[in-house]
Design a protein around this motif. Structure first.
Motif, PDB file in Angstrom:
ATOM      1  N   ALA A   8      87.118  12.608  -5.680  1.00 44.78           N
ATOM      2  CA  ALA A   8      86.027  13.434  -5.170  1.00 44.78           C
ATOM      3  C   ALA A   8      85.838  13.212  -3.673  1.00 44.78           C
ATOM      4  O   ALA A   8      85.639  14.172  -2.909  1.00 44.78           O
ATOM      5  N   LEU A   9      85.898  11.961  -3.237  1.00 42.95           N
ATOM      6  CA  LEU A   9      85.734  11.685  -1.811  1.00 42.95           C
ATOM      7  C   LEU A   9      86.867  12.291  -0.987  1.00 42.95           C
ATOM      8  O   LEU A   9      86.639  12.842   0.101  1.00 42.95           O
ATOM      9  N   ARG A  10      88.064  12.193  -1.512  1.00 43.07           N
ATOM     10  CA  ARG A  10      89.196  12.774  -0.789  1.00 43.07           C
ATOM     11  C   ARG A  10      89.071  14.300  -0.733  1.00 43.07           C
ATOM     12  O   ARG A  10      89.407  14.925   0.278  1.00 43.07           O
ATOM     13  N   GLU A  22      84.753   9.378  10.248  1.00 42.58           N
ATOM     14  CA  GLU A  22      83.810  10.464  10.536  1.00 42.58           C
ATOM     15  C   GLU A  22      82.862  10.704   9.355  1.00 42.58           C
ATOM     16  O   GLU A  22      81.661  10.923   9.546  1.00 42.58           O
ATOM     17  N   LEU A  23      83.406  10.653   8.143  1.00 38.54           N
ATOM     18  CA  LEU A  23      82.552  10.844   6.967  1.00 38.54           C
ATOM     19  C   LEU A  23      81.558   9.695   6.838  1.00 38.54           C
ATOM     20  O   LEU A  23      80.377   9.912   6.533  1.00 38.54           O
ATOM     21  N   ALA A  24      82.042   8.477   7.075  1.00 44.05           N
ATOM     22  CA  ALA A  24      81.163   7.315   6.986  1.00 44.05           C
ATOM     23  C   ALA A  24      80.014   7.430   7.984  1.00 44.05           C
ATOM     24  O   ALA A  24      78.858   7.140   7.661  1.00 44.05           O
ATOM     25  N   SER A  30      79.482   2.358   6.201  1.00 47.82           N
ATOM     26  CA  SER A  30      80.648   1.874   6.945  1.00 47.82           C
ATOM     27  C   SER A  30      81.920   2.586   6.500  1.00 47.82           C
ATOM     28  O   SER A  30      82.019   3.083   5.373  1.00 47.82           O
ATOM     29  N   GLN A  31      82.906   2.602   7.398  1.00 44.55           N
ATOM     30  CA  GLN A  31      84.208   3.191   7.056  1.00 44.55           C
ATOM     31  C   GLN A  31      84.872   2.415   5.937  1.00 44.55           C
ATOM     32  O   GLN A  31      85.547   2.988   5.083  1.00 44.55           O
ATOM     33  N   SER A  32      84.641   1.090   5.904  1.00 36.76           N
ATOM     34  CA  SER A  32      85.256   0.278   4.854  1.00 36.76           C
ATOM     35  C   SER A  32      84.688   0.627   3.479  1.00 36.76           C
ATOM     36  O   SER A  32      85.387   0.525   2.464  1.00 36.76           O
ATOM     37  N   ALA A  33      83.416   1.062   3.427  1.00 36.13           N
ATOM     38  CA  ALA A  33      82.824   1.460   2.145  1.00 36.13           C
ATOM     39  C   ALA A  33      83.528   2.698   1.603  1.00 36.13           C
ATOM     40  O   ALA A  33      83.797   2.802   0.397  1.00 36.13           O
ATOM     41  N   GLY A  47      72.941   8.131  -3.122  1.00 34.06           N
ATOM     42  CA  GLY A  47      72.488   8.832  -1.924  1.00 34.06           C
ATOM     43  C   GLY A  47      73.620   9.083  -0.946  1.00 34.06           C
ATOM     44  O   GLY A  47      73.699  10.149  -0.320  1.00 34.06           O
ATOM     45  N   ALA A  48      74.522   8.097  -0.813  1.00 33.53           N
ATOM     46  CA  ALA A  48      75.656   8.263   0.097  1.00 33.53           C
ATOM     47  C   ALA A  48      76.591   9.354  -0.406  1.00 33.53           C
ATOM     48  O   ALA A  48      77.117  10.155   0.377  1.00 33.53           O
ATOM     49  N   LEU A  49      76.787   9.408  -1.730  1.00 34.49           N
ATOM     50  CA  LEU A  49      77.655  10.442  -2.296  1.00 34.49           C
ATOM     51  C   LEU A  49      77.042  11.827  -2.088  1.00 34.49           C
ATOM     52  O   LEU A  49      77.756  12.786  -1.775  1.00 34.49           O
ATOM     53  N   VAL A  50      75.737  11.935  -2.250  1.00 33.47           N
ATOM     54  CA  VAL A  50      75.063  13.221  -2.034  1.00 33.47           C
ATOM     55  C   VAL A  50      75.237  13.669  -0.587  1.00 33.47           C
ATOM     56  O   VAL A  50      75.529  14.840  -0.312  1.00 33.47           O
TER      57      VAL A  50
END
Length: 210
Positions: A8-10, A22-24, A30-33, A47-50
């Motif tokens: 889904a993230l990809r 950029e998405l982070a 964070s980008q690592s997350a 919340g981050a996924l939304v």
């Protein structure tokens, strides 16, 4: 059906044309997350996924086994006297339809709404009337006093209709056109719809006397 967070993230990044960094940044994480989530090494906060989905013009939703979207519970549903939501898994009702309370609640004012604490009672009601999709929404006239007044008005209306029926059938005399009923409020509580006059003790009114 399992949720493929990594895929889904990809998909979000491809639709939004965003790098992990950029998405982070857009999601406030964070980008690592993002990288760990795309490796299925960790989850993302809802919340981050939304926020991530919004970058691609998407929304996060619940769907059932047939792929149909399931709406969240209404934020406008009734609440208790402290403005708290009622337990989501239980069903709400008006307090005059049965109010559970411990002994120390007897001296308290009756709330407008309540619920079944006992799942067995809840399930018995559901078998009889079905399972509501949500908690009820507040309506004008929901207070115990207003509901009691409405029930009294319904009883009086039914009594008047029954009186008219008996007059037409010759079972009772017709009242004068401008007759004003002075029945006590207790008369309404005694009405049993048997067709016979019912008056509280000490009632001065003769509206049902044939």
């Amino acid at each position: 059906m399992t949720f493929d967070l990594a895929g889904a993230l990809r998909r979000i990044r491809r639709l939004a044309d965003l790098s992990q960094r950029e998405l982070a940044r857009a999601c406030g994480i964070s980008q690592s997350a993002i990288a760990r989530a795309e490796r299925n090494a960790s989850d993302l906060p809802t919340g981050a996924l939304v926020r991530a989905a919004a970058q691609a013009g998407l929304t996060v939703a619940l769907v059932d086994g047939e792929g149909q979207e399931v709406a969240p519970m209404s934020s406008q549903a009734v609440r208790d006297r402290a403005d708290r939501r009622f337990p989501a898994h239980l069903d709400t009702r008006y307090s005059d339809q049965g109010w559970w309370h411990d002994d120390h609640h007897y001296g308290r004012a009756r709330p407008w709404y309540t619920f079944d604490r006992d799942r067995r009672l809840r399930d018995a009601v559901r078998r009889r009337v079905g399972t509501p999709e949500d908690h009820q929404l507040p309506q004008p006239g929901d207070s115990p006093e207003e509901r009691a007044a409405e029930r009294a008005a319904v009883r009086r209306r039914r009594r008047d209709e029954d009186r008219e029926r008996r007059c037409l059938a010759g079972e009772s005399r017709r009242l004068p056109e401008f007759f004003e009923c002075h029945c006590l409020s207790g008369c309404d509580d005694l009405e049993d719809w048997s067709g016979r006059p019912v008056h509280a003790e000490g009632c001065p009114c003769s509206c049902d006397v044939g």
